[in-house]
Design an enzyme around this catalytic site. Structure first.
Site, PDB file in Angstrom:
ATOM      1  N   LYS A   1      51.966  31.891  -4.812  1.00 40.94           N
ATOM      2  CA  LYS A   1      51.372  30.578  -4.861  1.00 40.94           C
ATOM      3  C   LYS A   1      50.499  30.314  -3.645  1.00 40.94           C
ATOM      4  CE  LYS A   1      55.351  28.754  -7.282  1.00 40.94           C
ATOM      5  NZ  LYS A   1      56.549  27.939  -7.182  1.00 40.94           N
ATOM      6  N   GLY A   2      50.741  31.030  -2.570  1.00 44.89           N
ATOM      7  CA  GLY A   2      50.076  30.738  -1.305  1.00 44.89           C
ATOM      8  C   GLY A   2      48.567  30.766  -1.331  1.00 44.89           C
TER       9      GLY A   2
ATOM     10  N   ASP B   1      50.705  39.339   6.629  1.00 45.86           N
ATOM     11  CA  ASP B   1      51.626  39.234   7.760  1.00 45.86           C
ATOM     12  C   ASP B   1      52.201  40.625   8.017  1.00 45.86           C
ATOM     13  OD1 ASP B   1      53.891  38.625   9.412  1.00 45.86           O
ATOM     14  OD2 ASP B   1      53.930  36.596   8.641  1.00 45.86           O
TER      15      ASP B   1
ATOM     16  N   LYS C   1      47.589  38.689  10.403  1.00 48.77           N
ATOM     17  CA  LYS C   1      48.473  38.600  11.562  1.00 48.77           C
ATOM     18  C   LYS C   1      48.859  40.028  11.959  1.00 48.77           C
ATOM     19  CE  LYS C   1      51.377  35.089  11.403  1.00 48.77           C
ATOM     20  NZ  LYS C   1      52.597  34.275  11.176  1.00 48.77           N
TER      21      LYS C   1
ATOM     22  N   PHE D   1      54.083  30.433  13.284  1.00 45.83           N
ATOM     23  CA  PHE D   1      54.406  30.044  11.922  1.00 45.83           C
ATOM     24  C   PHE D   1      53.372  29.026  11.447  1.00 45.83           C
ATOM     25  CE2 PHE D   1      57.661  30.571   8.707  1.00 45.83           C
ATOM     26  CZ  PHE D   1      57.224  29.641   7.781  1.00 45.83           C
TER      27      PHE D   1
ATOM     28  N   ASP E   1      52.986  27.789   3.225  1.00 43.63           N
ATOM     29  CA  ASP E   1      54.116  26.870   3.144  1.00 43.63           C
ATOM     30  C   ASP E   1      55.279  27.293   4.017  1.00 43.63           C
ATOM     31  OD1 ASP E   1      56.534  27.851   0.776  1.00 43.63           O
ATOM     32  OD2 ASP E   1      54.925  29.159   1.468  1.00 43.63           O
TER      33      ASP E   1
ATOM     34  N   ARG F   1      51.936  22.985   1.754  1.00 45.10           N
ATOM     35  CA  ARG F   1      50.800  23.673   1.132  1.00 45.10           C
ATOM     36  C   ARG F   1      49.573  22.774   0.996  1.00 45.10           C
ATOM     37  NH1 ARG F   1      52.450  28.611  -1.030  1.00 45.10           N
ATOM     38  NH2 ARG F   1      54.560  28.713  -1.843  1.00 45.10           N
TER      39      ARG F   1
END
Length: 181
Positions: free
Chosen positions: A45-46, A105, A133, A154, A161, A167
């Site tokens: 979903k990100g 990430d 990252k 973070f 999210d 979000r």
């Protein structure tokens, strides 16, 4: 209320808009002479917010598809085990594929997905990530179109999210540690 949970803003709404336009222009230029269909696959979903803004800035014909994959659940770090919760709706063999992700990430999820995509024999596969990252990378991932490199903080907002929240922030900010620790 959500703004109170943000330690600082990393990328404003204007900065994100400019970067998305730049990425869309590069993708459009790179594929302007493509004879095969170009499929843009958003990793949900990100990536949904980034994806929708990006595809509107691409000026060549494209097809949409989505996949849901996760190695996080509600945790703040990867479990190391990738689960595909929704696969592609279309066959990508012989087509150009642009995978669109919000952040790379550890690289665990994307490394796994790129192997799956390549096994399906597309004409080409490229990765577009808004954020990278590299300090957290444990799996090798080549990003063809990268918006910003970010430090090990973070981040939330613009699709990113924490436990399903934040979000819808129009910017990307650093979540205060007391919220997730």
């Amino acid at each position: 209320m959500m703004d109170e949970d943000i330690a600082r803003i990393c990328f404003t709404e204007a900065a994100l808009k400019a970067k998305v336009a730049e990425l869309g222009k590069r993708i459009s230029e790179d594929y302007k002479d493509a004879e095969e269909t170009v499929y843009c696959v958003g990793i949900l979903k990100g990536a949904v917010v980034f994806y929708t803004d990006l595809v509107r800035s691409i000026t060549i014909p494209i097809h949409f598809d989505f996949m849901i994959a996760s190695s996080y659940g509600n945790a703040t770090s990867t479990s190391g085990s990738v689960k595909i919760l929704k696969d592609l709706d279309f066959d990508i063999e012989g087509k150009h594929l642009i995978v669109i992700e919000d952040i790379i990430d550890s690289g665990t999820t994307m490394h796994y997905l790129m192997r799956i995509f390549r096994a399906r024999k597309p004409k080409s596969v490229r990765l577009c990530a808004l954020l990278s990252k590299p300090s957290r990378r444990t799996a090798e991932v080549a990003i063809d179109y990268c918006g910003f490199e970010v430090p090990d903080e973070f981040l939330v907002g613009y699709g990113l999210d924490y436990a399903g929240e934040y979000r819808n922030l129009p910017y990307i900010g650093v979540l205060k540690p007391e919220i997730y620790q």
